[in-house]
Design a protein around this motif. Structure first.
Motif, short mmCIF file in Angstrom:
data_model
loop_
_atom_site.label_atom_id
_atom_site.label_comp_id
_atom_site.label_asym_id
_atom_site.label_seq_id
_atom_site.Cartn_x
_atom_site.Cartn_y
_atom_site.Cartn_z
N VAL A 286 6.92 2.59 10.96
CA VAL A 286 7.67 3.46 10.04
C VAL A 286 6.84 3.68 8.77
O VAL A 286 5.87 2.96 8.52
CB VAL A 286 9.04 2.86 9.64
N LEU A 287 7.25 4.68 8.00
CA LEU A 287 6.65 4.90 6.69
C LEU A 287 7.57 4.24 5.67
O LEU A 287 8.73 4.67 5.49
CB LEU A 287 6.55 6.41 6.41
N ALA A 288 7.09 3.20 5.01
CA ALA A 288 7.97 2.45 4.09
C ALA A 288 8.48 3.34 2.96
O ALA A 288 9.59 3.14 2.47
CB ALA A 288 7.21 1.25 3.52
N CYS A 289 7.70 4.34 2.57
CA CYS A 289 8.14 5.20 1.46
C CYS A 289 9.31 6.08 1.86
O CYS A 289 9.99 6.65 1.00
CB CYS A 289 6.99 6.04 0.91
N GLN A 290 9.55 6.22 3.16
CA GLN A 290 10.64 7.06 3.66
C GLN A 290 11.71 6.25 4.37
O GLN A 290 12.68 6.81 4.88
CB GLN A 290 10.08 8.12 4.63
N PRO B 152 0.81 -1.22 0.00
CA PRO B 152 0.00 0.00 0.00
C PRO B 152 0.85 1.27 0.00
O PRO B 152 1.87 1.35 0.68
CB PRO B 152 -0.78 -0.12 1.31
N TYR B 153 0.43 2.25 -0.74
CA TYR B 153 1.07 3.58 -0.71
C TYR B 153 0.15 4.56 -1.40
O TYR B 153 -0.78 4.18 -2.11
CB TYR B 153 2.44 3.56 -1.40
N SER B 154 0.43 5.85 -1.20
CA SER B 154 -0.33 6.87 -1.91
C SER B 154 0.58 8.03 -2.28
O SER B 154 0.99 8.18 -3.41
CB SER B 154 -1.52 7.33 -1.07
N CYS B 155 0.98 8.83 -1.28
CA CYS B 155 1.68 10.09 -1.61
C CYS B 155 3.16 9.87 -1.94
O CYS B 155 3.76 10.66 -2.65
CB CYS B 155 1.55 11.08 -0.45
N THR B 156 3.77 8.85 -1.41
CA THR B 156 5.22 8.58 -1.45
C THR B 156 6.07 9.74 -0.92
O THR B 156 7.27 9.80 -1.17
CB THR B 156 5.73 8.19 -2.87
N GLY B 157 5.46 10.65 -0.19
CA GLY B 157 6.21 11.80 0.34
C GLY B 157 6.21 11.88 1.85
O GLY B 157 6.53 12.91 2.42
N GLY B 158 5.83 10.80 2.53
CA GLY B 158 5.85 10.82 4.00
C GLY B 158 4.68 11.57 4.62
O GLY B 158 4.74 11.96 5.78
N MET B 159 3.61 11.78 3.85
CA MET B 159 2.52 12.62 4.35
C MET B 159 1.26 11.86 4.72
O MET B 159 0.60 12.17 5.68
CB MET B 159 2.16 13.68 3.30
N CYS B 160 0.89 10.86 3.91
CA CYS B 160 -0.45 10.27 4.07
C CYS B 160 -0.50 9.13 5.08
O CYS B 160 -1.55 8.85 5.64
CB CYS B 160 -0.96 9.79 2.72
N GLY B 161 0.61 8.46 5.30
CA GLY B 161 0.62 7.35 6.25
C GLY B 161 0.11 6.03 5.68
O GLY B 161 0.04 5.03 6.40
N THR B 162 -0.25 5.99 4.41
CA THR B 162 -0.80 4.76 3.81
C THR B 162 0.21 3.61 3.85
O THR B 162 -0.18 2.44 3.92
CB THR B 162 -1.20 5.04 2.35
N CYS B 163 1.50 3.93 3.79
CA CYS B 163 2.54 2.90 3.66
C CYS B 163 3.07 2.42 5.00
O CYS B 163 4.12 1.78 5.05
CB CYS B 163 3.68 3.44 2.82
N ARG B 164 2.38 2.71 6.09
CA ARG B 164 2.93 2.39 7.41
C ARG B 164 3.08 0.88 7.60
O ARG B 164 2.27 0.08 7.11
CB ARG B 164 2.07 2.98 8.52
S1 FES Z 1 2.94 6.67 0.83
FE1 FES Z 1 2.21 8.41 1.91
S2 FES Z 1 3.44 8.38 3.70
FE2 FES Z 1 4.26 6.77 2.52
#
Ligand code: FES
Length: 227
Positions: free
Chosen positions: A209-213, A171-183
């Motif tokens: 953690v946020l996987a995208c970050q 799961p992911y959405s913003c890939t910028g550490g903002m949405c929390g979808t990738c936790r």
């Molecule tokens: S995809 Fe949004 S915080 Fe990681």
């Protein structure tokens, strides 16, 4: 934010909400009809403070950008901090950081300051990955009950980016550490995060953690998306 306000006012008869809402001008105020409706339904419990960055209003306090100085003055005049149980901040990164700074100054407990960022200026450099290179790290992810081993040719790429090669369902959405979808939770090994605008300190303390970050620090990391 709008649905939180509607739920709180509807379900908790003693709740009171003040919304400080920044917009460019009167014509561009978002959700005006819904906000007017809330004002009509809860005239004694819902207070709307409109701040317009590009339009003069009678009070100078409400004309201009919602920066730290203006937020500080609005708290002094409109919202005594001691009367507030929960703070919810939503907006661009700069505005949310300014509000967090002011709330820290007035002694608001960070555990009661919640935020959501809908735009951050810097999405970070992209990393070129040679997938045929020997792995610098190996990440094991558990997602929907299935374990997958992911080899990372470089620790410079995010764990999410590496995971998506093997598990496109991650799961992911913003890939910028903002949405929390990738936790996900780190259950073994150590990772570091580049940015985090989504997780609260107590979640980080639990290993979320946020996987995208996230980037591996140790050569082996195990992440659990289901935890
Ligand atoms: S995809 Fe949004 S915080 Fe990681």
């Amino acid at each position: 934010m709008l649905s939180l306000i509607g739920s709180a006012l509807g379900r908790e008869p003693l709740s009171r909400v003040t919304l400080v809402f920044g917009n460019r001008n009167a014509e561009s105020i978002m959700f005006l009809e819904e906000l007017e409706d809330l004002k009509n339904r809860y005239p004694a419990r819902f207070h709307l403070v409109t701040v317009l960055s590009r339009e003069e209003q009678d009070a100078e306090l409400f004309s201009g950008r919602l920066d730290a100085d203006r937020i500080r003055r609005i708290l002094e005049v409109v919202i005594p901090p001691a009367t507030v149980d929960e703070w919810y901040l939503c907006g661009p990164l700069g505005m949310v950081e300014a509000a967090q700074e002011v709330l820290a100054e007035v002694g608001a407990d960070a555990a009661h300051v919640h935020h959501e960022i809908f735009h951050a200026e810097d999405s970070g450099p992209s990393v070129v990955v040679d997938t045929s290179a020997p792995p610098e790290a190996v990440v094991t992810v558990t997602l929907d009950g299935r374990r997958t081993v992911v080899e990372m040719p470089t620790k410079a790429e995010s764990i999410l980016a590496a995971t998506l090669r093997a598990r496109p369902d991650a799961p992911y959405s913003c890939t910028g550490g903002m949405c929390g979808t990738c936790r996900a939770r780190v259950v073994d090994g150590e990772v570091t995060m580049t940015k985090n605008y989504a997780l609260e300190p107590d979640e980080i303390a639990k290993g979320i953690v946020l996987a995208c970050q996230a980037h591996p620090v140790t050569d082996r990391v195990t992440l659990d998306y289901d935890a």
